[in-house]
Design an enzyme around this catalytic site. Structure first.
Site, PDB file in Angstrom:
ATOM      1  N   ASP A  83      61.856  36.778  94.213  1.00  0.00           N
ATOM      2  CA  ASP A  83      60.889  37.634  94.898  1.00  0.00           C
ATOM      3  C   ASP A  83      61.631  38.538  95.896  1.00  0.00           C
ATOM      4  OD1 ASP A  83      58.322  38.498  95.686  1.00  0.00           O
ATOM      5  OD2 ASP A  83      58.190  36.958  97.257  1.00  0.00           O
ATOM      6  N   HIS A  84      61.377  39.832  95.847  1.00  0.00           N
ATOM      7  CA  HIS A  84      61.975  40.788  96.798  1.00  0.00           C
ATOM      8  C   HIS A  84      63.494  40.681  96.931  1.00  0.00           C
ATOM      9  CE1 HIS A  84      58.184  42.398  98.300  1.00  0.00           C
ATOM     10  NE2 HIS A  84      57.719  41.159  98.363  1.00  0.00           N
ATOM     11  N   ASP A 105      63.957  44.881  94.846  1.00  0.00           N
ATOM     12  CA  ASP A 105      63.126  45.640  95.780  1.00  0.00           C
ATOM     13  C   ASP A 105      64.011  46.617  96.552  1.00  0.00           C
ATOM     14  OD1 ASP A 105      61.536  46.674  97.719  1.00  0.00           O
ATOM     15  OD2 ASP A 105      60.922  44.757  98.592  1.00  0.00           O
ATOM     16  N   GLY A 182      51.498  38.720 104.742  1.00  0.00           N
ATOM     17  CA  GLY A 182      51.133  37.943 105.931  1.00  0.00           C
ATOM     18  C   GLY A 182      49.630  37.873 106.129  1.00  0.00           C
ATOM     19  N   HIS A 209      51.229  42.609  95.682  1.00  0.00           N
ATOM     20  CA  HIS A 209      51.864  41.773  96.714  1.00  0.00           C
ATOM     21  C   HIS A 209      50.893  41.614  97.877  1.00  0.00           C
ATOM     22  CE1 HIS A 209      56.235  41.531  95.530  1.00  0.00           C
ATOM     23  NE2 HIS A 209      55.704  42.250  94.558  1.00  0.00           N
ATOM     24  N   GLY A 210      51.220  40.697  98.793  1.00  0.00           N
ATOM     25  CA  GLY A 210      50.419  40.536  99.993  1.00  0.00           C
ATOM     26  C   GLY A 210      48.979  40.159  99.685  1.00  0.00           C
TER      27      GLY A 210
END
Ligand code: G3H
Ligand code: 13P
Ligand code: ZN
Length: 285
Positions: A83-84, A105, A182, A209-210
Site C-alpha cells: 500500500d502506498h 504512489d 484517517g 482510498h480513505g
C-alpha cells in the site's frame, strides 16, 4: 488457491459491479481477523501492508503471515499488496519477497515523473505476473490543513487519468474524488460525477482510498460508479484498539495478551465482514 494478483480479482469485480475490500495489516491478529472474515463471507480479499507496517513488523514477518493465511484458507482468493509504496527499491524488494500486487504512489511528484516511475514499476512487475496500482490526484489525510478549494484542485482530472493509464499500463488507479485518509471530522463529500467521468474514460478498476468513516450508502453509490477496490485501515484500527480499551477497563488486572488481543481480533473480524457485505464481495467464491 494460492496468492493471486489484484488484477485477477479486480477484473471480476469491475465487470460484475462489486468491490473487493483491501484491508491494512500490521500484525498477526489483524491478518488472522481479515482472512477469517473473508472465509466466513466467501469473499476474495486483499491484505495490504503500508511502508509503516513493513517498518513496524518487518517485511519477512508480513510476507510469512500473509502466506500462512493463504495456506490456511486455500479457498479464498487472496492478494498480498503493498500500500502506498513510494520508494523504487522498496517496491522491488516487496516484489522479490513474494507480494503479488504493489502500489506505486508517486502522486506527490510532477505528472511526468509519476508516469516515468509508474511505468518503470509496471515494466518490472508485469512479466512476473504482479499487478500495479498507481495514483493521480492527491488524496491526503483528514489532518491536512487544506481549504475546500485546495482539496478540489487536488482531485483527479479525468483527461489526465486517461493519459496516465495509457502511458503507464497500470492495472488499477487510485483517485482523489473527496475521500481522505484517517478519521473524518465533518461530513464526507464525494464527487460522484467526477468519479463517473473517470470510470467511463479510463476503463480500468478504480481504487477508493480513505474509505473508513464513509457511510455504507455512499460506498455503494461509489461502487456503482466504477470503484472496484475499497481501502480500509482506520475503521480496523478503531475496532481493534477500542476493544483492547474495553477489555482492560473491565479487567484492569488482566496481563494475558491472548485475553486482550483475542477479543480485539474478533472485533476486527466483525468489522471486516460487515465491510465485505457492503462492498458486495460476499458469496463470490
Ligand atoms: O493509507 C494509509 C494507511 O492507512 C496506512 O497508514 O502509513 O500509518 O501504516 P500507515
Ligand atoms: P483509511 O484509514 O481512511 O481507511 O484509509 C485507508 C487507505 O486508504 C489505505 O491506503
Ligand atoms: Zn490510501
Amino acid at each position: 488457491m494460492t496468492l493471486v494478483s489484484s488484477k485477477q480479482i479486480l477484473l471480476d469485480a469491475y465487470h460484475n459491479h462489486y468491490a473487493v475490500g483491501a484491508f491494512n495489516c500490521n500484525n498477526m491478529e489483524i491478518v488472522q481477523g481479515i482472512i477469517a472474515a473473508a472465509a466466513q463471507e466467501r469473499a476474495p480479499v486483499i491484505i495490504q501492508a503500508s511502508q509503516g507496517a513493513l517498518k513496524y513488523a518487518g517485511l519477512e514477518y508480513i510476507v510469512a503471515l500473509i502466506r500462512t493465511a493463504a495456506a490456511e484458507y486455500p479457498e479464498v482468493p487472496l492478494v498480498m499488496h503493498l500500500d502506498h509504496g513510494t520508494d523504487f527499491a522498496q517496491v522491488l524488494a516487496c516484489m522479490e519477497a513474494g507480494f503479488t500486487s504493489v502500489m506505486i504512489d508517486a502522486s506527490k511528484l510532477p505528472m511526468a515523473e509519476n508516469i516515468d516511475l509508474t511505468r518503470k514499476i509496471v515494466e518490472i512487475a508485469h512479466p512476473k505476473g504482479i499487478s500495479v496500482e498507481a495514483e493521480i490526484g492527491k488524496i491526503g489525510g483528514t489532518e491536512d490543513q487544506v481549504s475546500v478549494s485546495e482539496k478540489e484542485a487536488a482531485y483527479t482530472d479525468p483527461q489526465e487519468a486517461v493519459e496516465f493509464v495509457r502511458a503507464t499500463g497500470c492495472d488499477s488507479l487510485a483517485v482523489a474524488v473527496g475521500t481522505a485518509h484517517g478519521q473524518y471530522v465533518g461530513p464526507v463529500k464525494l464527487n460522484y460525477d467526477l468519479l463517473e467521468q473517470i470510470h467511463q474514460q479510463v476503463e480500468i478498476p478504480i481504487v477508493l482510498h480513505g474509505s473508513s468513516g464513509v457511510p455504507a450508502e455512499m460506498l455503494r453509490e461509489a461502487i456503482t460508479r466504477g470503484v472496484s477496490k475499497v481501502n480500509i485501515d482506520t475503521d480496523l484500527r478503531a475496532a481493534f484498539v477500542n476493544k483492547i480499551h474495553q477489555v482492560l477497563q473491565e479487567n484492569p488486572d488482566e496481563i494475558d495478551p491472548r485475553l486482550v488481543l483475542g477479543p480485539a481480533r474478533a472485533a476486527l473480524q466483525e468489522v471486516v465482514a460487515e465491510k465485505i457485505r457492503i462492498f458486495g464481495s460476499n458469496d463470490k467464491i
